[in-house]
Design a protein around this motif. Structure first.
Motif, mmCIF file in Angstrom:
data_model
loop_
_atom_site.group_PDB
_atom_site.id
_atom_site.type_symbol
_atom_site.label_atom_id
_atom_site.label_comp_id
_atom_site.label_asym_id
_atom_site.label_seq_id
_atom_site.Cartn_x
_atom_site.Cartn_y
_atom_site.Cartn_z
ATOM 1 N N ARG A 1 0.815 -1.221 0.000
ATOM 2 C CA ARG A 1 0.000 0.000 0.000
ATOM 3 C C ARG A 1 0.852 1.276 0.000
ATOM 4 O O ARG A 1 0.307 2.369 -0.039
ATOM 5 C CB ARG A 1 -0.970 0.034 1.191
ATOM 6 N N MET A 2 2.175 1.129 0.083
ATOM 7 C CA MET A 2 3.030 2.309 0.040
ATOM 8 C C MET A 2 3.785 2.420 -1.276
ATOM 9 O O MET A 2 4.260 3.491 -1.646
ATOM 10 C CB MET A 2 4.032 2.279 1.207
ATOM 11 N N GLY A 3 3.926 1.298 -2.002
ATOM 12 C CA GLY A 3 4.644 1.303 -3.260
ATOM 13 C C GLY A 3 3.862 2.064 -4.331
ATOM 14 O O GLY A 3 2.633 2.099 -4.341
ATOM 15 N N LEU A 4 4.591 2.684 -5.251
ATOM 16 C CA LEU A 4 3.938 3.443 -6.322
ATOM 17 C C LEU A 4 3.106 2.547 -7.228
ATOM 18 O O LEU A 4 2.150 3.004 -7.848
ATOM 19 C CB LEU A 4 5.001 4.183 -7.147
ATOM 20 N N SER A 5 3.471 1.264 -7.308
ATOM 21 C CA SER A 5 2.720 0.360 -8.181
ATOM 22 C C SER A 5 1.286 0.177 -7.703
ATOM 23 O O SER A 5 0.401 -0.176 -8.492
ATOM 24 C CB SER A 5 3.415 -1.004 -8.255
ATOM 25 N N GLU A 6 1.037 0.424 -6.435
ATOM 26 C CA GLU A 6 -0.313 0.272 -5.901
ATOM 27 C C GLU A 6 -1.257 1.348 -6.434
ATOM 28 O O GLU A 6 -2.477 1.183 -6.410
ATOM 29 C CB GLU A 6 -0.289 0.329 -4.369
ATOM 30 N N THR A 7 -0.698 2.453 -6.919
ATOM 31 C CA THR A 7 -1.545 3.520 -7.456
ATOM 32 C C THR A 7 -2.128 3.164 -8.813
ATOM 33 O O THR A 7 -3.154 3.725 -9.212
ATOM 34 C CB THR A 7 -0.742 4.816 -7.594
ATOM 35 N N LYS A 8 -1.448 2.261 -9.550
ATOM 36 C CA LYS A 8 -1.852 1.873 -10.918
ATOM 37 C C LYS A 8 -1.851 3.063 -11.875
ATOM 38 O O LYS A 8 -2.483 3.028 -12.925
ATOM 39 C CB LYS A 8 -3.254 1.233 -10.912
ATOM 40 N N ASP A 9 -1.162 4.121 -11.504
ATOM 41 C CA ASP A 9 -1.180 5.356 -12.278
ATOM 42 C C ASP A 9 0.044 5.403 -13.193
ATOM 43 O O ASP A 9 1.185 5.384 -12.738
ATOM 44 C CB ASP A 9 -1.163 6.559 -11.328
ATOM 45 N N GLY A 10 -0.196 5.489 -14.509
ATOM 46 C CA GLY A 10 0.893 5.537 -15.468
ATOM 47 C C GLY A 10 1.656 6.838 -15.458
ATOM 48 O O GLY A 10 2.745 6.938 -16.039
ATOM 49 N N LEU A 11 1.103 7.865 -14.787
ATOM 50 C CA LEU A 11 1.768 9.163 -14.716
ATOM 51 C C LEU A 11 3.139 9.063 -14.053
ATOM 52 O O LEU A 11 4.010 9.924 -14.260
ATOM 53 C CB LEU A 11 0.894 10.156 -13.950
ATOM 54 N N VAL A 12 3.362 8.006 -13.282
ATOM 55 C CA VAL A 12 4.657 7.802 -12.631
ATOM 56 C C VAL A 12 5.776 7.743 -13.680
ATOM 57 O O VAL A 12 6.907 8.157 -13.416
ATOM 58 C CB VAL A 12 4.635 6.515 -11.785
ATOM 59 N N GLU B 1 8.432 -8.867 -14.244
ATOM 60 C CA GLU B 1 7.156 -9.407 -14.709
ATOM 61 C C GLU B 1 5.945 -8.756 -14.052
ATOM 62 O O GLU B 1 4.833 -9.266 -14.159
ATOM 63 C CB GLU B 1 7.126 -10.923 -14.475
ATOM 64 N N HIS B 2 6.123 -7.627 -13.410
ATOM 65 C CA HIS B 2 4.993 -6.968 -12.751
ATOM 66 C C HIS B 2 4.071 -6.328 -13.796
ATOM 67 O O HIS B 2 4.525 -5.752 -14.789
ATOM 68 C CB HIS B 2 5.503 -5.891 -11.800
ATOM 69 N N ASP B 3 2.765 -6.438 -13.571
ATOM 70 C CA ASP B 3 1.778 -5.898 -14.520
ATOM 71 C C ASP B 3 1.830 -4.375 -14.617
ATOM 72 O O ASP B 3 1.373 -3.796 -15.598
ATOM 73 C CB ASP B 3 0.358 -6.326 -14.107
ATOM 74 N N TYR B 4 2.378 -3.724 -13.595
ATOM 75 C CA TYR B 4 2.389 -2.262 -13.576
ATOM 76 C C TYR B 4 3.247 -1.677 -14.707
ATOM 77 O O TYR B 4 3.039 -0.543 -15.129
ATOM 78 C CB TYR B 4 2.897 -1.772 -12.222
ATOM 79 N N HIS B 5 4.194 -2.457 -15.201
ATOM 80 C CA HIS B 5 5.034 -1.985 -16.305
ATOM 81 C C HIS B 5 4.187 -1.638 -17.537
ATOM 82 O O HIS B 5 4.503 -0.712 -18.276
ATOM 83 C CB HIS B 5 6.068 -3.044 -16.680
ATOM 84 N N GLU B 6 3.122 -2.392 -17.727
ATOM 85 C CA GLU B 6 2.263 -2.116 -18.884
ATOM 86 C C GLU B 6 1.561 -0.769 -18.729
ATOM 87 O O GLU B 6 1.391 -0.025 -19.709
ATOM 88 C CB GLU B 6 1.233 -3.230 -19.062
ATOM 89 N N ASN B 7 1.144 -0.432 -17.504
ATOM 90 C CA ASN B 7 0.528 0.879 -17.271
ATOM 91 C C ASN B 7 1.511 2.008 -17.578
ATOM 92 O O ASN B 7 1.171 3.005 -18.223
ATOM 93 C CB ASN B 7 0.067 1.002 -15.816
ATOM 94 N N LEU B 8 2.762 1.845 -17.105
ATOM 95 C CA LEU B 8 3.784 2.857 -17.353
ATOM 96 C C LEU B 8 4.057 2.987 -18.850
ATOM 97 O O LEU B 8 4.158 4.097 -19.382
ATOM 98 C CB LEU B 8 5.074 2.490 -16.615
ATOM 99 N N HIS B 9 4.164 1.849 -19.521
ATOM 100 C CA HIS B 9 4.449 1.872 -20.958
ATOM 101 C C HIS B 9 3.322 2.523 -21.738
ATOM 102 O O HIS B 9 3.558 3.340 -22.637
ATOM 103 C CB HIS B 9 4.677 0.442 -21.462
ATOM 104 N N ASN B 10 2.085 2.185 -21.416
ATOM 105 C CA ASN B 10 0.945 2.743 -22.150
ATOM 106 C C ASN B 10 0.868 4.258 -21.992
ATOM 107 O O ASN B 10 0.589 4.981 -22.955
ATOM 108 C CB ASN B 10 -0.357 2.104 -21.656
ATOM 109 N N PHE B 11 1.142 4.750 -20.788
ATOM 110 C CA PHE B 11 1.118 6.197 -20.575
ATOM 111 C C PHE B 11 2.236 6.871 -21.366
ATOM 112 O O PHE B 11 2.021 7.909 -22.005
ATOM 113 C CB PHE B 11 1.271 6.516 -19.086
ATOM 114 N N ALA B 12 3.440 6.286 -21.319
ATOM 115 C CA ALA B 12 4.562 6.860 -22.061
ATOM 116 C C ALA B 12 4.266 6.890 -23.551
ATOM 117 O O ALA B 12 4.577 7.867 -24.243
ATOM 118 C CB ALA B 12 5.835 6.058 -21.780
#
Length: 298
Positions: free
Chosen positions: A152-163, A199-210
């Motif tokens: 709950r403290m990691g940035l990946s928990e936000t699911k926000d690609g703005l990171v 292999e974390h799914d959050y990488h896809e959120n970051l990539h899509n935003f970029a």
């Protein structure tokens, strides 16, 4: 950032051999070839010719996204796609030393002052080392804050690609403060971030935003480019020498340099030819806008 986040392959000398060949052999040869064209055909001075070669050698990873690796963990990472993507992420940073050399050659220097010594120590060794070092350290640090912090403290928990934008600005800005190559640092930071938790799914959120930001900025630039064409600023400067130089650069120099860079690399000839031609991604986009690579190659 977008190119680095796409790559599933771990960083290694052997695994990235095709990338080192394109960056270390093909691109310098391309800079030399384009500079010679600028000098002999266009009549530029040595510094201006070198600057032309330096700015035309890197490819455009945004315009070439259709022939690159797919989103993270998509499985679309054959050797051709990997070569085009990894080279696109590294080439801007690798071309900067030659840009600085062109600027240094055109700047008056004091008697007894060595332009090449300063260029080698500062613009090559220092700036590259800072770019790679800050990028790797920053990527690892952001990877910890993103994936390794308590739940709950990691940035990946936000699911926000703005990171992805924040990581880009931090890597670029901190590197530029230390007079390094910010473009290189951003790509290295993205690769280091993937290495923390590949292999974390959050990488896809970051990539899509970029990728969305890239395409948005590309659209803005193309609007300005269209305005320049309508104003006559582009075609008004055309001459047979410019057209001949463009033909030589696009159809002769860059494909030949790409082929030479891949000499001895274990890859089918047709795939070598595709890499040699499409590593100049602007060429591929113009000539084959509907070209696609399958997961197994062509």
């Amino acid at each position: 950032m977008g190119a680095g986040l796409k790559l599933d392959r771990p960083l290694s000398w052997r695994g990235w051999e095709v990338s080192w060949r394109l960056i270390g052999v093909a691109m310098p040869l391309s800079i030399v070839g384009i500079s010679l064209v600028g000098w002999t055909v266009l009549g530029f001075g040595p510094a201006a010719a070198l600057l032309l070669g330096s700015v035309l050698a890197p490819t455009d990873p945004v315009l070439a996204s259709d022939i690159q690796v797919g989103p993270p963990q998509s499985g679309e990472e054959d050797e051709v796609r990997f070569a085009l993507t990894s080279e696109a992420g590294l080439n801007d940073g690798a071309a900067f030393p030659f840009v600085y050399l062109a600027i240094a050659l055109s700047t008056p220097t004091a008697p007894g002052h060595s332009v090449f010594t300063d260029w080698l120590l500062v613009d090559v060794v220092w700036r590259i080392a800072v770019g790679v070092g800050i990028g790797w350290l920053g990527g690892k640090l952001m990877g910890y804050f993103t994936f390794r912090m308590p739940k709950r403290m990691g940035l990946s928990e936000t699911k926000d690609g703005l990171v992805a934008l924040g990581i880009t600005c931090l890597a670029y800005g901190s590197t530029q403060i230390l007079h390094g190559y910010g473009f290189l640092a951003v790509f290295v930071a993205a690769v280091a971030l993937r290495a923390v938790e590949r292999e974390h799914d959050y990488h896809e959120n970051l990539h899509n935003f970029a990728e969305q930001i890239e395409r948005l900025l590309m659209m803005v630039l193309l609007v300005f480019f269209g305005a320049a064409i309508a104003d006559g600023a582009i075609f008004g400067a055309l001459s047979w020498k410019v057209i001949a130089a463009a033909f030589m650069i696009v159809f002769l120099i860059r494909p030949l340099c790409g082929w030479i860079g891949l000499a001895g690399f274990k890859l089918p000839r047709i795939e070598k030819a595709v890499i040699a031609f499409f590593w100049n991604s602007r060429t591929g986009l113009v000539l084959f806008p509907r070209f696609r690579l399958g997961t197994g190659g062509l």
